[in-house]
Design an enzyme around this catalytic site. Structure first.
Site, PDB file in Angstrom:
ATOM      1  N   ASP A 197     -38.470 113.941  -2.829  1.00 38.95           N
ATOM      2  CA  ASP A 197     -39.107 113.799  -1.635  1.00 38.95           C
ATOM      3  C   ASP A 197     -39.269 112.422  -1.034  1.00 38.95           C
ATOM      4  O   ASP A 197     -40.373 111.802  -1.205  1.00 38.95           O
ATOM      5  CB  ASP A 197     -40.549 114.548  -1.763  1.00 38.95           C
ATOM      6  CG  ASP A 197     -41.207 114.870  -0.630  1.00 38.95           C
ATOM      7  OD1 ASP A 197     -40.470 114.670   0.683  1.00 38.95           O
ATOM      8  OD2 ASP A 197     -42.599 114.896  -0.481  1.00 38.95           O
TER       9      ASP A 197
ATOM     10  N   SER B 183     -49.242 112.923   4.202  1.00 36.69           N
ATOM     11  CA  SER B 183     -47.879 112.932   3.660  1.00 36.69           C
ATOM     12  C   SER B 183     -47.289 111.649   3.595  1.00 36.69           C
ATOM     13  O   SER B 183     -47.321 110.919   4.729  1.00 36.69           O
ATOM     14  CB  SER B 183     -46.879 113.980   4.501  1.00 36.69           C
ATOM     15  OG  SER B 183     -47.034 115.410   4.103  1.00 36.69           O
TER      16      SER B 183
ATOM     17  N   HIS C 229     -39.619 114.765   3.435  1.00 30.64           N
ATOM     18  CA  HIS C 229     -39.999 115.817   4.284  1.00 30.64           C
ATOM     19  C   HIS C 229     -40.503 115.482   5.645  1.00 30.64           C
ATOM     20  O   HIS C 229     -40.469 116.074   6.569  1.00 30.64           O
ATOM     21  CB  HIS C 229     -40.886 117.020   3.674  1.00 30.64           C
ATOM     22  CG  HIS C 229     -42.437 116.647   3.733  1.00 30.64           C
ATOM     23  ND1 HIS C 229     -42.908 115.862   2.400  1.00 30.64           N
ATOM     24  CD2 HIS C 229     -43.624 116.532   4.522  1.00 30.64           C
ATOM     25  CE1 HIS C 229     -44.076 115.603   2.610  1.00 30.64           C
ATOM     26  NE2 HIS C 229     -44.593 116.068   4.143  1.00 30.64           N
TER      27      HIS C 229
END
Length: 338
Positions: free
Chosen positions: A223, A299, A196
């Site tokens: 992901d 992230s 992402h």
């Protein structure tokens, strides 16, 4: 490398001689590295035994670093105990729980919900977050009700979000994420992070790396994101100095470490595996849930256990952090550890 850059590698494990000599690790007094090695050995050995039980296999979980093999019948229990493991008699096999979880995967368009396998409770745990719409919550509850006591529904506070925000790790000039692991493919160096993040496009930089190009980007579903590393491989290490030399299998009850450019280092426990998490960006499959604290900008950062890499951060809320398994990223992209 910049201290904020998360790179890959691994501390030396217990010596084979020590393990062969039957050195016992006391969980209460073990060093973090020794404890990690104890967990890794217990997971590997218990997993092998569980796999041999067929329909009698209910899965494996850890208690203070030691594996418990859950079993569905007396014959499986006898076999697991003969192999030296503590056991727990349960109702549902791991194959049955997997089938239930996959059945729930057919429920679509339900953001702010998730479901995954908790081998400790012998259930598929469905989580409905406060940010879920009444329609989505009702849809998920109705689906879960079809599976009886093999499913447990929990209400959770807050909102799930994929963590992208300003920071100082790897950036495309607009968003900042964290580097997970240094890897190679075909002998060439690459950097692994969250899909992402790479979905946002651009050229990435951080630490002494500039001009990193996106070569793979998969999200939702997976992901995973892969960036070139123009400055070559070099030594790889988490910014604590921890080396990573293998890819591990996340296990419920496993104590882990994590690293991210916003919250730095920290620890947590694996609470679920093979979880389907319905973020607003779409469904991320096969995630593992943890109690680790992370935040925006983390992230793509790594979860690891001693010298074993486990996964890269997708997101979460104030109570739960979800990671995408490193084993799937390595296999999907044909990668090797740097």
């Amino acid at each position: 490398m910049n201290s904020r850059k998360t790179l890959l590698a691994g501390f030396t494990a217990f010596s084979a001689a020590a393990l062969a000599a039957g050195v016992c690790v006391n969980a209460a007094s073990a060093s973090p590295l020794a404890f990690s090695q104890m967990q890794a050995q217990s997971i590997a050995q218990a997993g092998s035994v569980a796999d041999s039980l067929g329909a009698g296999n209910g899965g494996v979980y850890l208690v203070r670093g030691k594996a418990v093999v859950t079993v569905t019948d007396a014959a499986a229990q006898e076999k697991a105990e003969a192999a030296g493991f503590a056991t727990k008699l349960v109702k549902h096999s791991f194959a049955e729980l997997t089938s239930v979880k996959e059945g729930l995967d057919s429920v679509k368009n339900v953001p702010q919900t998730s479901w995954g396998i908790d081998t400790r409770s012998n259930q598929v745990v469905v989580k409905i977050y406060d940010a879920a719409s009444p329609t989505a919550a009702a849809k998920v509850r109705a689906a879960a009700a079809k599976y009886g006591d093999s499913v447990r529904v929990e209400q959770h506070s807050g909102k799930l979000s994929t963590y992208i925000s300003d920071g100082d790790s790897i950036t495309n000039g607009q968003y900042t994420c964290s580097l997970g692991f240094n890897v190679t493919r075909g002998g060439q160096p690459f950097m692994l992070t969250a899909g992402h993040c790479t979905n946002l496009g651009g050229t990435w930089r951080g630490g002494n790396v500039t001009g990193a190009q996106i070569v793979e980007s998969d999200c939702p579903g997976a992901d995973s994101g892969l960036l070139t590393r123009p400055n070559g491989t070099g030594p790889g290490a988490i910014n604590t100095g921890q080396r990573i030399t293998s890819v591990g299998t996340p296990t419920v009850g496993e104590q882990i470490r994590k690293m991210g450019q916003t919250t730095g280092g920290g620890s947590g426990e694996v609470t679920s595996v093979d979880e389907s998490v319905n973020f607003d960006v779409g469904v991320l499959n096969h995630e593992f849930g943890t109690t680790a604290h992370t935040d925006h900008g983390d992230s793509g950062g790594p979860a690891y256990d001693g010298s074993a890499g486990l996964g890269t951060l997708s997101g979460g809320n104030t109570q739960t952090s979800y990671f995408y398994p490193l084993s799937r990223e390595m296999s999907s992209y044909g990668l090797r550890l740097a």
